[in-house]
Write a protein that holds these residues in place. Sequence first.
Motif, short mmCIF file in Angstrom:
data_model
loop_
_atom_site.label_atom_id
_atom_site.label_comp_id
_atom_site.label_asym_id
_atom_site.label_seq_id
_atom_site.Cartn_x
_atom_site.Cartn_y
_atom_site.Cartn_z
N ARG A 11 -17.96 -10.64 0.40
CA ARG A 11 -19.45 -10.38 0.21
C ARG A 11 -20.18 -10.50 1.62
NH1 ARG A 11 -20.53 -15.27 -3.87
NH2 ARG A 11 -20.18 -16.24 -1.96
N GLU A 12 -21.24 -9.53 1.50
CA GLU A 12 -22.15 -9.57 2.78
C GLU A 12 -22.76 -10.80 3.24
OE1 GLU A 12 -25.10 -6.47 2.70
OE2 GLU A 12 -23.46 -4.74 2.34
N GLU A 13 -23.14 -11.67 2.07
CA GLU A 13 -23.77 -12.93 2.51
C GLU A 13 -22.73 -13.98 2.91
OE1 GLU A 13 -23.43 -12.87 -2.14
OE2 GLU A 13 -23.63 -11.15 -0.51
N ASP A 14 -21.75 -13.83 2.86
CA ASP A 14 -20.54 -14.91 3.21
C ASP A 14 -20.40 -15.05 4.59
OD1 ASP A 14 -19.89 -15.62 0.73
OD2 ASP A 14 -18.37 -13.82 0.72
N ARG A 15 -20.39 -16.39 4.89
CA ARG A 15 -20.34 -16.70 6.67
C ARG A 15 -18.89 -17.01 6.92
NH1 ARG A 15 -23.73 -21.62 7.04
NH2 ARG A 15 -23.25 -21.47 9.34
N ALA A 16 -18.10 -17.24 5.95
CA ALA A 16 -16.56 -17.62 6.24
C ALA A 16 -15.85 -17.52 5.16
CB ALA A 16 -16.64 -18.82 6.82
N PHE A 17 -14.35 -17.44 5.27
CA PHE A 17 -13.39 -17.15 4.28
C PHE A 17 -12.36 -17.96 4.49
CE2 PHE A 17 -15.77 -13.45 5.38
CZ PHE A 17 -16.32 -12.98 4.30
N LEU A 18 -11.78 -18.65 3.14
CA LEU A 18 -10.68 -19.43 3.28
C LEU A 18 -9.63 -18.72 2.21
CD1 LEU A 18 -9.17 -22.15 3.99
CD2 LEU A 18 -10.31 -23.05 1.88
N LEU A 19 -8.26 -18.30 2.75
CA LEU A 19 -7.32 -17.56 1.97
C LEU A 19 -6.27 -18.78 1.94
CD1 LEU A 19 -5.71 -15.39 0.69
CD2 LEU A 19 -5.34 -14.70 3.10
N ILE A 20 -5.99 -19.05 0.68
CA ILE A 20 -4.90 -20.16 0.25
C ILE A 20 -3.64 -19.62 0.00
CG2 ILE A 20 -4.04 -22.12 -1.12
CD1 ILE A 20 -7.91 -21.38 -1.01
N GLU A 21 -2.48 -19.90 0.95
CA GLU A 21 -1.19 -19.65 0.47
C GLU A 21 -0.85 -18.12 0.18
OE1 GLU A 21 0.66 -22.32 -2.44
OE2 GLU A 21 1.56 -23.24 -0.86
N PRO A 22 -1.08 -17.10 1.30
CA PRO A 22 -0.69 -15.94 1.05
C PRO A 22 0.82 -15.75 1.10
CG PRO A 22 -1.91 -16.19 3.14
CD PRO A 22 -1.94 -17.55 2.41
N THR A 23 1.35 -14.80 0.66
CA THR A 23 2.72 -14.48 0.77
C THR A 23 2.92 -13.16 1.79
OG1 THR A 23 3.08 -13.24 -1.05
CG2 THR A 23 3.26 -15.83 -1.25
N SER A 24 4.35 -12.86 1.88
CA SER A 24 4.37 -11.51 2.75
C SER A 24 4.08 -10.27 1.80
CB SER A 24 5.75 -11.54 2.96
OG SER A 24 7.06 -11.64 2.10
N ILE A 25 4.24 -10.40 0.45
CA ILE A 25 3.68 -9.51 -0.38
C ILE A 25 2.28 -9.06 -0.20
CG2 ILE A 25 3.57 -8.82 -2.77
CD1 ILE A 25 5.85 -10.92 -3.35
N GLU A 26 1.48 -9.93 -0.01
CA GLU A 26 0.23 -9.42 0.13
C GLU A 26 -0.51 -9.09 1.82
OE1 GLU A 26 1.10 -11.87 -3.19
OE2 GLU A 26 0.76 -12.90 -1.21
#
Length: 236
Positions: free
Chosen positions: A101-116
């Motif tokens: 989102r435009e208003e977001d200041r940061a992002f936390l991505l949990i446990e991505p795998t090689s598929i993504e």
Amino acid sequence: MSQLTESILLPNNLEDATEQAIAATHQAIASGATRVLADLRFPELKAMPIAYEFAASFNQQYGEAWQAIFSDAGAAALAKRKWVDLNVSVRGVNEGRRAIREEDRAFLLIEPTSIEVEQVEKLVQLAGDRPFVMLNPRLENSEVGLGLAARQMRDRFLSTFETAYYIKPLELGALWRCYPQTWQVWNQTEEGMQKLAEVEQRPSSDDIDRLFRQKTGKQSGSFLGRLQQFFNALAR
């Protein structure tokens, strides 16, 4: 957010490791890093409790102006149910622009795998110069059947991230990095854990084996089988 000092020591338990990882992540961001990786590489580890602690720290730092992103729809649904006290927005990797989102200041991505990897790379590009943290990525999970081009894309993508925190128990020690310190290889002895070496870049398994052979006459590049066994060794 508290700042780390030069006297950071190996954690004695999972709670300490989590606190170190959170502090190191926020310090790396404060120092200008926008793509940050935190990885507690324990075979038996459940990521959700650690993700909650990270999410709470993001709430403290960014209020509601950040996004939690999961690669697994089931984990995202569970977080929505369990994290009601955090009032955080939870999205899936497959939601594309809606997850950035435009208003977001940061992002936390949990446990991505090689598929993504390809989807995640697009999200990172959409995030621009806003902090994007990957927690416990498992990008080697699908190594079997992963083509050369996909592996090269994954490695190129990972090279754009600053590793703020990494801990991996070995059969006879540990590989550890806690920002802003360098990478460290530790050796388990009868007296407890002792630092074997410090290196500027993350050492490969071959590099670690070579260090152990040179300095101890032993070879140690494999995982410890049990999380508690590792912390028992640290607590000596």
